[in-house]
Design a protein around this motif. Structure first.
Motif, PDB file in Angstrom:
ATOM      1  N   ASP A 288      17.465  68.840  42.205  1.00  0.00           N
ATOM      2  CA  ASP A 288      18.179  70.357  42.376  1.00  0.00           C
ATOM      3  C   ASP A 288      17.176  70.939  43.578  1.00  0.00           C
ATOM      4  O   ASP A 288      18.145  71.614  44.400  1.00  0.00           O
ATOM      5  CB  ASP A 288      17.637  71.236  40.943  1.00  0.00           C
ATOM      6  CG  ASP A 288      18.671  71.177  39.974  1.00  0.00           C
ATOM      7  OD1 ASP A 288      19.884  71.145  40.402  1.00  0.00           O
ATOM      8  OD2 ASP A 288      18.304  71.345  38.932  1.00  0.00           O
ATOM      9  N   THR A 289      16.108  70.649  43.989  1.00  0.00           N
ATOM     10  CA  THR A 289      15.448  71.307  45.033  1.00  0.00           C
ATOM     11  C   THR A 289      16.192  70.436  46.365  1.00  0.00           C
ATOM     12  O   THR A 289      16.214  71.170  47.243  1.00  0.00           O
ATOM     13  CB  THR A 289      13.873  71.087  44.857  1.00  0.00           C
ATOM     14  OG1 THR A 289      13.398  71.746  44.029  1.00  0.00           O
ATOM     15  CG2 THR A 289      13.260  71.722  46.321  1.00  0.00           C
ATOM     16  N   PHE A 294      19.651  70.943  50.927  1.00  0.00           N
ATOM     17  CA  PHE A 294      20.642  70.123  51.728  1.00  0.00           C
ATOM     18  C   PHE A 294      21.724  71.436  52.076  1.00  0.00           C
ATOM     19  O   PHE A 294      22.288  70.938  53.198  1.00  0.00           O
ATOM     20  CB  PHE A 294      21.393  69.110  51.036  1.00  0.00           C
ATOM     21  CG  PHE A 294      22.490  68.405  51.564  1.00  0.00           C
ATOM     22  CD1 PHE A 294      22.290  67.507  52.707  1.00  0.00           C
ATOM     23  CD2 PHE A 294      23.828  68.803  51.150  1.00  0.00           C
ATOM     24  CE1 PHE A 294      23.288  66.794  53.261  1.00  0.00           C
ATOM     25  CE2 PHE A 294      24.690  67.752  51.540  1.00  0.00           C
ATOM     26  CZ  PHE A 294      24.451  66.971  52.480  1.00  0.00           C
ATOM     27  N   THR A 295      21.790  72.349  51.509  1.00  0.00           N
ATOM     28  CA  THR A 295      23.005  73.121  51.667  1.00  0.00           C
ATOM     29  C   THR A 295      22.541  74.540  52.254  1.00  0.00           C
ATOM     30  O   THR A 295      23.289  75.362  52.698  1.00  0.00           O
ATOM     31  CB  THR A 295      23.632  73.396  50.124  1.00  0.00           C
ATOM     32  OG1 THR A 295      22.686  73.824  49.414  1.00  0.00           O
ATOM     33  CG2 THR A 295      24.488  72.493  49.793  1.00  0.00           C
ATOM     34  N   GLU A 296      20.905  74.669  52.587  1.00  0.00           N
ATOM     35  CA  GLU A 296      20.687  75.827  53.008  1.00  0.00           C
ATOM     36  C   GLU A 296      20.818  75.800  54.701  1.00  0.00           C
ATOM     37  O   GLU A 296      20.890  74.963  55.421  1.00  0.00           O
ATOM     38  CB  GLU A 296      19.088  75.931  52.960  1.00  0.00           C
ATOM     39  CG  GLU A 296      18.339  75.275  53.767  1.00  0.00           C
ATOM     40  CD  GLU A 296      16.730  75.325  53.609  1.00  0.00           C
ATOM     41  OE1 GLU A 296      16.556  76.309  52.632  1.00  0.00           O
ATOM     42  OE2 GLU A 296      15.986  74.693  54.134  1.00  0.00           O
ATOM     43  N   GLU A 354      12.609  63.669  41.045  1.00  0.00           N
ATOM     44  CA  GLU A 354      13.066  63.688  39.634  1.00  0.00           C
ATOM     45  C   GLU A 354      14.194  64.106  39.473  1.00  0.00           C
ATOM     46  O   GLU A 354      14.672  65.232  39.961  1.00  0.00           O
ATOM     47  CB  GLU A 354      11.871  64.847  38.995  1.00  0.00           C
ATOM     48  CG  GLU A 354      11.908  64.754  37.376  1.00  0.00           C
ATOM     49  CD  GLU A 354      11.091  65.746  36.883  1.00  0.00           C
ATOM     50  OE1 GLU A 354      11.320  66.209  35.532  1.00  0.00           O
ATOM     51  OE2 GLU A 354      10.209  66.317  37.560  1.00  0.00           O
ATOM     52  N   PHE A 355      15.009  63.579  38.660  1.00  0.00           N
ATOM     53  CA  PHE A 355      16.526  63.965  38.255  1.00  0.00           C
ATOM     54  C   PHE A 355      16.765  63.554  36.701  1.00  0.00           C
ATOM     55  O   PHE A 355      16.283  62.974  36.185  1.00  0.00           O
ATOM     56  CB  PHE A 355      17.495  63.021  39.218  1.00  0.00           C
ATOM     57  CG  PHE A 355      17.224  61.499  38.996  1.00  0.00           C
ATOM     58  CD1 PHE A 355      17.505  60.865  38.004  1.00  0.00           C
ATOM     59  CD2 PHE A 355      16.187  61.051  40.322  1.00  0.00           C
ATOM     60  CE1 PHE A 355      17.233  59.447  38.092  1.00  0.00           C
ATOM     61  CE2 PHE A 355      16.100  59.586  39.912  1.00  0.00           C
ATOM     62  CZ  PHE A 355      16.747  59.037  38.829  1.00  0.00           C
ATOM     63  N   ALA A 363      27.729  73.004  40.101  1.00  0.00           N
ATOM     64  CA  ALA A 363      28.580  74.280  40.431  1.00  0.00           C
ATOM     65  C   ALA A 363      27.685  75.235  41.435  1.00  0.00           C
ATOM     66  O   ALA A 363      28.283  76.025  42.265  1.00  0.00           O
ATOM     67  CB  ALA A 363      28.691  74.866  38.892  1.00  0.00           C
ATOM     68  N   PRO A 364      26.243  75.485  40.974  1.00  0.00           N
ATOM     69  CA  PRO A 364      25.484  76.467  42.208  1.00  0.00           C
ATOM     70  C   PRO A 364      25.751  76.127  43.344  1.00  0.00           C
ATOM     71  O   PRO A 364      25.525  76.942  44.408  1.00  0.00           O
ATOM     72  CB  PRO A 364      24.125  76.177  41.685  1.00  0.00           C
ATOM     73  CG  PRO A 364      24.319  75.950  40.262  1.00  0.00           C
ATOM     74  CD  PRO A 364      25.349  74.897  40.114  1.00  0.00           C
TER      75      PRO A 364
END
Length: 418
Positions: A288-289, A294-296, A354-355, A363-364
């Protein structure tokens, strides 16, 4: 450089949590590639570390006592040697001699002189929490003296080829440095291309290479220690070894077995101080991090400025990558290599990611309409072991309710939390 306090202060703070006396604790700087970089005394200052690097605190003997007069600290690293494979632009395969450290390096308190067999037993005992002796395959379990001798001859020929290549490559590097060419300069392009094409090649292929003495002897691992007679190890003859803190012991693993035998997932859980739980392990990150980073939005400044064709000049700018929609099958490729600086060497990033096995929600991170399913369950993982020049791939795959590890022609069941 920035510092984070003294080693003595760190040991005093950790002692009650670990149930140890500070004098029985030893601090070492271990990088993200599982290599020892620095050993600290109590008066040393702890440097600010890059992401993925750590300070390891080891339990050692009380060297201020008479009982420890005959003991010494012995650094131990885990290493695997293999033939890395890469593909050129023309589709041809090239091979490179690769050695990679992995796992948790050790710091043992041992007698200054001991037999090789005793050292092997001490190393095995020290990693008992995450070591499980696997069953040898038939080729190794039923290895005859004749077959072992043939493997040892392959081992000697392979390292003779590596030694020749190392000398040729050293001479080549000296030629490159003396040429003083700039790869970004169009006037030097032809010379750079010619020099690149002239790079020496390793004259080994997987069908003839035997780069592990453990593989040649059909064992899980062998030990490498400065000053010992490797020919005696080849023959399985015991010998006395001189040890000190400057004489590293390297556990040279058999590539066929180290994934089965060595598993950090078996290490006992450690209770952490929850006040700083998010900083407890700088060598791991969540998926998630990664997606958030990646999208920031990224600012392009200084040497990273964007070239504006209208202005014919470099300008500060902002850049962002956006995900529009969720695909039927999601493939996540982790950027596992980094360049230390613009013209510097590159290295592999070994940070643990970790995944979740189930329920990854995209979605976020989506910018477009979120109609349809955006939640994913893990199906398979492609694992790379090695460095920039090549390496070895394995795959972990879900099969119904169980997971399987595919390692070349070997398939074994896998703990999902492994």
């Amino acid at each position: 450089a920035e510092y984070m306090g003294m080693v003595e202060e760190l040991k005093v703070a950790l002692a009650p949590k670990c149930g140890l006396e500070p004098r029985c604790m030893f601090a070492a700087y271990v990088d993200s590639n599982s290599n020892f970089q620095q050993f600290f005394d109590d008066e040393s200052f702890i440097p600010s570390l890059p992401a993925g690097d750590c300070i390891h605190i080891y339990e050692v003997a009380d060297f201020s006592s008479e009982a420890a007069a005959e003991l010494t600290r012995v650094p131990v690293a885990h290493r695997v040697t293999y033939l890395g494979e890469s593909t050129t632009e023309t589709g041809a395969k090239e091979y490179a001699f690769e050695q990679s450290c992995f796992g948790l390096p050790l710091m043992l308190s041992l007698p200054r002189r001991m037999l090789y067999s005793q050292l092997e037993a001490a190393v095995t005992e020290s990693m008992a929490r995450y070591f499980e002796r696997p069953e040898l395959d038939d080729d190794d379990a039923q290895l005859t003296d004749e077959a072992r001798d043939a493997r040892l001859e392959r081992f000697d020929r392979s390292f003779a080829a590596v030694s020749r290549y190392a000398k040729e490559f050293e001479a080549y590097i000296a030629e490159v440095q003396n040429a003083d060419l700039d790869s970004d300069d169009s006037d030097d392009a032809a010379a750079v291309a010619a020099l690149t094409a002239a790079a020496p090649k390793l004259s080994l292929t997987p069908d003839v290479a035997m780069l592990s003495l453990a593989e040649a002897r059909g064992t899980l691992f062998t030990l490498t220690v400065q000053g010992f007679d490797q020919d005696l190890v080849k023959l399985g003859v015991d010998q006395e070894v001189a040890l000190d803190e400057d004489n590293y012991v390297v556990v040279e693993w058999n590539r066929k077995y180290f994934l089965k035998a060595y598993s950090l997932s078996k290490v006992a859980d450690v209770e952490l101080d929850e006040t700083n739980a998010h900083d407890a392990d700088t060598n791991q990150i969540t998926l998630d991090t990664c997606l958030g980073l990646f999208t920031e939005t990224e600012r392009l400044e200084d040497e990273d400025r964007w070239y504006c064709r209208s202005c014919a000049d470099f300008r500060d700018a902002s850049k962002a990558i956006a995900l529009w929609s969720a695909p039927p099958i999601l493939v996540v490729q982790l950027k596992r290599f980094r360049q230390l600086h613009r013209f510097g060497r590159r290295e592999k990033v070994d940070m643990f990611v970790e995944f979740p096995l189930e329920g990854l929600d995209l979605a976020p991170y989506l910018r477009g309409p979120t109609a349809g399913d955006t939640v994913y369950d893990l199906y398979a993982v492609c694992n790379h072991f090695g460095g920039l020049g090549g390496g070895h791939y394995t795959a972990s795959v879900r099969d119904g309710d169980e997971w399987l590890l595919f390692n070349d022609s070997t398939v074994t069941r896998l703990d999902p939390e492994h």
